[in-house]
Design a protein around this motif. Structure first.
Motif, PDB file in Angstrom:
ATOM      1  N   ILE A   7      78.017  14.889   4.590  1.00 43.82           N
ATOM      2  CA  ILE A   7      78.033  15.880   3.818  1.00 43.82           C
ATOM      3  C   ILE A   7      79.218  16.124   2.712  1.00 43.82           C
ATOM      4  O   ILE A   7      80.318  15.709   3.242  1.00 43.82           O
ATOM      5  CB  ILE A   7      78.109  17.166   3.893  1.00 43.82           C
ATOM      6  N   GLN A   8      79.372  15.798   1.273  1.00 51.09           N
ATOM      7  CA  GLN A   8      80.860  16.073   0.556  1.00 51.09           C
ATOM      8  C   GLN A   8      80.897  17.526  -0.251  1.00 51.09           C
ATOM      9  O   GLN A   8      79.401  17.745  -0.381  1.00 51.09           O
ATOM     10  CB  GLN A   8      80.301  14.766   0.359  1.00 51.09           C
ATOM     11  N   ASP A   9      81.615  17.896  -0.676  1.00 49.01           N
ATOM     12  CA  ASP A   9      81.670  19.074  -0.917  1.00 49.01           C
ATOM     13  C   ASP A   9      81.784  18.701  -2.786  1.00 49.01           C
ATOM     14  O   ASP A   9      82.823  18.057  -3.041  1.00 49.01           O
ATOM     15  CB  ASP A   9      83.320  19.544  -0.960  1.00 49.01           C
ATOM     16  N   PRO A  10      80.719  18.811  -3.916  1.00 51.64           N
ATOM     17  CA  PRO A  10      81.268  18.561  -5.036  1.00 51.64           C
ATOM     18  C   PRO A  10      82.374  18.642  -5.945  1.00 51.64           C
ATOM     19  O   PRO A  10      83.002  17.697  -6.703  1.00 51.64           O
ATOM     20  CB  PRO A  10      79.899  18.850  -5.938  1.00 51.64           C
ATOM     21  N   ALA A  11      83.603  20.104  -5.323  1.00 45.07           N
ATOM     22  CA  ALA A  11      84.256  20.163  -6.507  1.00 45.07           C
ATOM     23  C   ALA A  11      85.557  19.285  -5.740  1.00 45.07           C
ATOM     24  O   ALA A  11      86.824  18.840  -6.484  1.00 45.07           O
ATOM     25  CB  ALA A  11      84.372  21.504  -6.231  1.00 45.07           C
ATOM     26  N   THR A  12      85.798  18.971  -4.636  1.00 44.16           N
ATOM     27  CA  THR A  12      86.939  18.673  -4.108  1.00 44.16           C
ATOM     28  C   THR A  12      87.016  17.038  -3.794  1.00 44.16           C
ATOM     29  O   THR A  12      87.393  16.643  -3.620  1.00 44.16           O
ATOM     30  CB  THR A  12      87.767  19.320  -3.124  1.00 44.16           C
ATOM     31  N   LYS A  13      85.417  16.508  -3.634  1.00 46.25           N
ATOM     32  CA  LYS A  13      85.341  15.737  -3.152  1.00 46.25           C
ATOM     33  C   LYS A  13      85.306  14.804  -1.610  1.00 46.25           C
ATOM     34  O   LYS A  13      85.530  13.818  -0.701  1.00 46.25           O
ATOM     35  CB  LYS A  13      85.761  14.374  -4.109  1.00 46.25           C
ATOM     36  N   GLN A  14      85.716  16.375  -1.326  1.00 45.81           N
ATOM     37  CA  GLN A  14      86.708  15.983   0.169  1.00 45.81           C
ATOM     38  C   GLN A  14      85.306  15.963   1.500  1.00 45.81           C
ATOM     39  O   GLN A  14      83.984  16.584   0.810  1.00 45.81           O
ATOM     40  CB  GLN A  14      86.972  16.807   1.242  1.00 45.81           C
ATOM     41  N   ALA A  15      85.013  14.782   2.203  1.00 49.42           N
ATOM     42  CA  ALA A  15      83.916  14.571   3.251  1.00 49.42           C
ATOM     43  C   ALA A  15      83.903  14.964   4.322  1.00 49.42           C
ATOM     44  O   ALA A  15      85.208  14.753   4.546  1.00 49.42           O
ATOM     45  CB  ALA A  15      83.271  13.190   2.094  1.00 49.42           C
ATOM     46  N   LYS A  16      82.878  15.240   4.913  1.00 51.65           N
ATOM     47  CA  LYS A  16      82.632  14.801   6.776  1.00 51.65           C
ATOM     48  C   LYS A  16      81.282  13.672   6.964  1.00 51.65           C
ATOM     49  O   LYS A  16      80.914  14.180   6.249  1.00 51.65           O
ATOM     50  CB  LYS A  16      82.556  16.082   6.757  1.00 51.65           C
ATOM     51  N   ARG A  17      81.584  13.669   8.290  1.00 50.56           N
ATOM     52  CA  ARG A  17      81.375  12.728   8.339  1.00 50.56           C
ATOM     53  C   ARG A  17      80.773  12.793   9.809  1.00 50.56           C
ATOM     54  O   ARG A  17      81.918  13.155  10.287  1.00 50.56           O
ATOM     55  CB  ARG A  17      81.554  11.410   8.672  1.00 50.56           C
ATOM     56  N   PHE A  18      79.010  13.273   9.851  1.00 47.44           N
ATOM     57  CA  PHE A  18      78.786  13.868  11.595  1.00 47.44           C
ATOM     58  C   PHE A  18      78.788  12.802  12.543  1.00 47.44           C
ATOM     59  O   PHE A  18      77.527  12.011  11.403  1.00 47.44           O
ATOM     60  CB  PHE A  18      77.992  14.861  11.286  1.00 47.44           C
ATOM     61  N   HIS A  19      79.020  12.472  13.205  1.00 47.08           N
ATOM     62  CA  HIS A  19      78.480  11.253  14.413  1.00 47.08           C
ATOM     63  C   HIS A  19      78.096  11.578  15.568  1.00 47.08           C
ATOM     64  O   HIS A  19      79.048  12.184  16.582  1.00 47.08           O
ATOM     65  CB  HIS A  19      78.788   9.703  14.122  1.00 47.08           C
ATOM     66  N   ARG A  20      77.432  11.120  16.456  1.00 50.38           N
ATOM     67  CA  ARG A  20      77.077  11.363  17.872  1.00 50.38           C
ATOM     68  C   ARG A  20      78.306  10.644  17.980  1.00 50.38           C
ATOM     69  O   ARG A  20      78.713   9.988  18.239  1.00 50.38           O
ATOM     70  CB  ARG A  20      75.833  10.513  18.500  1.00 50.38           C
ATOM     71  N   ASP A  21      78.188  11.097  19.702  1.00 53.91           N
ATOM     72  CA  ASP A  21      79.284  10.318  20.562  1.00 53.91           C
ATOM     73  C   ASP A  21      78.407  10.430  21.330  1.00 53.91           C
ATOM     74  O   ASP A  21      78.222  11.226  22.170  1.00 53.91           O
ATOM     75  CB  ASP A  21      80.505  11.675  21.587  1.00 53.91           C
ATOM     76  N   GLU A  22      78.081   9.221  21.518  1.00 52.94           N
ATOM     77  CA  GLU A  22      77.056   8.384  22.724  1.00 52.94           C
ATOM     78  C   GLU A  22      77.872   7.899  24.286  1.00 52.94           C
ATOM     79  O   GLU A  22      76.851   8.215  24.752  1.00 52.94           O
ATOM     80  CB  GLU A  22      76.870   7.086  22.027  1.00 52.94           C
ATOM     81  N   LYS A  23      78.930   8.712  24.697  1.00 52.75           N
ATOM     82  CA  LYS A  23      78.936   8.958  25.472  1.00 52.75           C
ATOM     83  C   LYS A  23      78.660  10.199  26.453  1.00 52.75           C
ATOM     84  O   LYS A  23      78.276   9.877  27.654  1.00 52.75           O
ATOM     85  CB  LYS A  23      80.981   8.348  25.499  1.00 52.75           C
ATOM     86  N   SER A  24      78.342  11.095  25.827  1.00 55.06           N
ATOM     87  CA  SER A  24      78.031  11.949  26.141  1.00 55.06           C
ATOM     88  C   SER A  24      76.418  12.651  25.579  1.00 55.06           C
ATOM     89  O   SER A  24      76.704  13.154  26.322  1.00 55.06           O
ATOM     90  CB  SER A  24      79.738  13.213  25.493  1.00 55.06           C
ATOM     91  N   TRP A  25      75.984  11.928  24.849  1.00 57.82           N
ATOM     92  CA  TRP A  25      74.832  12.206  24.387  1.00 57.82           C
ATOM     93  C   TRP A  25      73.372  12.448  25.313  1.00 57.82           C
ATOM     94  O   TRP A  25      72.710  13.577  25.372  1.00 57.82           O
ATOM     95  CB  TRP A  25      74.604  11.028  23.246  1.00 57.82           C
ATOM     96  N   SER A  26      73.845  11.810  26.840  1.00 59.57           N
ATOM     97  CA  SER A  26      72.450  11.991  27.534  1.00 59.57           C
ATOM     98  C   SER A  26      72.633  13.214  28.385  1.00 59.57           C
ATOM     99  O   SER A  26      71.785  13.794  28.529  1.00 59.57           O
ATOM    100  CB  SER A  26      72.349  10.872  27.835  1.00 59.57           C
ATOM    101  N   GLN A  27      74.326  13.855  28.498  1.00 63.50           N
ATOM    102  CA  GLN A  27      74.331  15.054  29.499  1.00 63.50           C
ATOM    103  C   GLN A  27      74.330  15.677  28.550  1.00 63.50           C
ATOM    104  O   GLN A  27      73.871  17.281  28.903  1.00 63.50           O
ATOM    105  CB  GLN A  27      74.774  14.533  30.379  1.00 63.50           C
ATOM    106  N   ASP A  28      75.497  15.662  27.879  1.00 62.62           N
ATOM    107  CA  ASP A  28      76.139  17.191  26.674  1.00 62.62           C
ATOM    108  C   ASP A  28      76.285  16.104  25.462  1.00 62.62           C
ATOM    109  O   ASP A  28      77.219  16.200  25.165  1.00 62.62           O
ATOM    110  CB  ASP A  28      77.194  17.613  27.496  1.00 62.62           C
ATOM    111  N   PRO A  29      75.337  16.954  25.093  1.00 62.90           N
ATOM    112  CA  PRO A  29      75.391  16.351  23.526  1.00 62.90           C
ATOM    113  C   PRO A  29      76.761  16.805  22.586  1.00 62.90           C
ATOM    114  O   PRO A  29      76.514  17.793  22.529  1.00 62.90           O
ATOM    115  CB  PRO A  29      74.193  16.528  22.917  1.00 62.90           C
ATOM    116  N   MET A  30      77.487  16.323  22.492  1.00 62.79           N
ATOM    117  CA  MET A  30      78.989  16.060  21.724  1.00 62.79           C
ATOM    118  C   MET A  30      78.598  14.632  20.191  1.00 62.79           C
ATOM    119  O   MET A  30      78.434  14.021  20.151  1.00 62.79           O
ATOM    120  CB  MET A  30      79.509  15.849  22.241  1.00 62.79           C
TER     121      MET A  30
END
Length: 82
Positions: free
Chosen positions: A7-30
């Motif tokens: 997801i990106q801020d069109p004004a500043t071009k700052q972006a965020k990448r959201f991605h699973r922590d595969e190590k925790s996903w099955s028990q406590d999704p992070m």
């Protein structure tokens, strides 16, 4: 947002990448949220990484959409970590 989303801020071009922590996903999704600025022709300038519970990450994504951020195609990959 699936296993990964950007997801990106069109004004500043700052972006965020959201991605699973595969190590925790099955028990406590992070989710990792990396913040950075893409630089054409160069690796991105990655500034921060936070580790959030899935529900908090979804809320953050939705809050950013409400203030004008836009979902975008992948701007960097797993090989470029914070």
């Amino acid at each position: 947002m699936g296993a990964e989303g950007f997801i990106q801020d069109p004004a500043t071009k700052q972006a965020k990448r959201f991605h699973r922590d595969e190590k925790s996903w099955s028990q406590d999704p992070m989710v990792f949220v990396d913040t950075g600025v893409p630089i054409p022709g160069e690796p991105p300038l990655l500034k921060t990484r936070v580790h959030l519970h899935r529900d908090v990450a979804v809320t953050l994504w939705n809050d950013l959409l409400k203030v004008g951020w836009k979902p975008v195609e992948a701007l960097w990959g797993a090989d470029q970590e914070v």
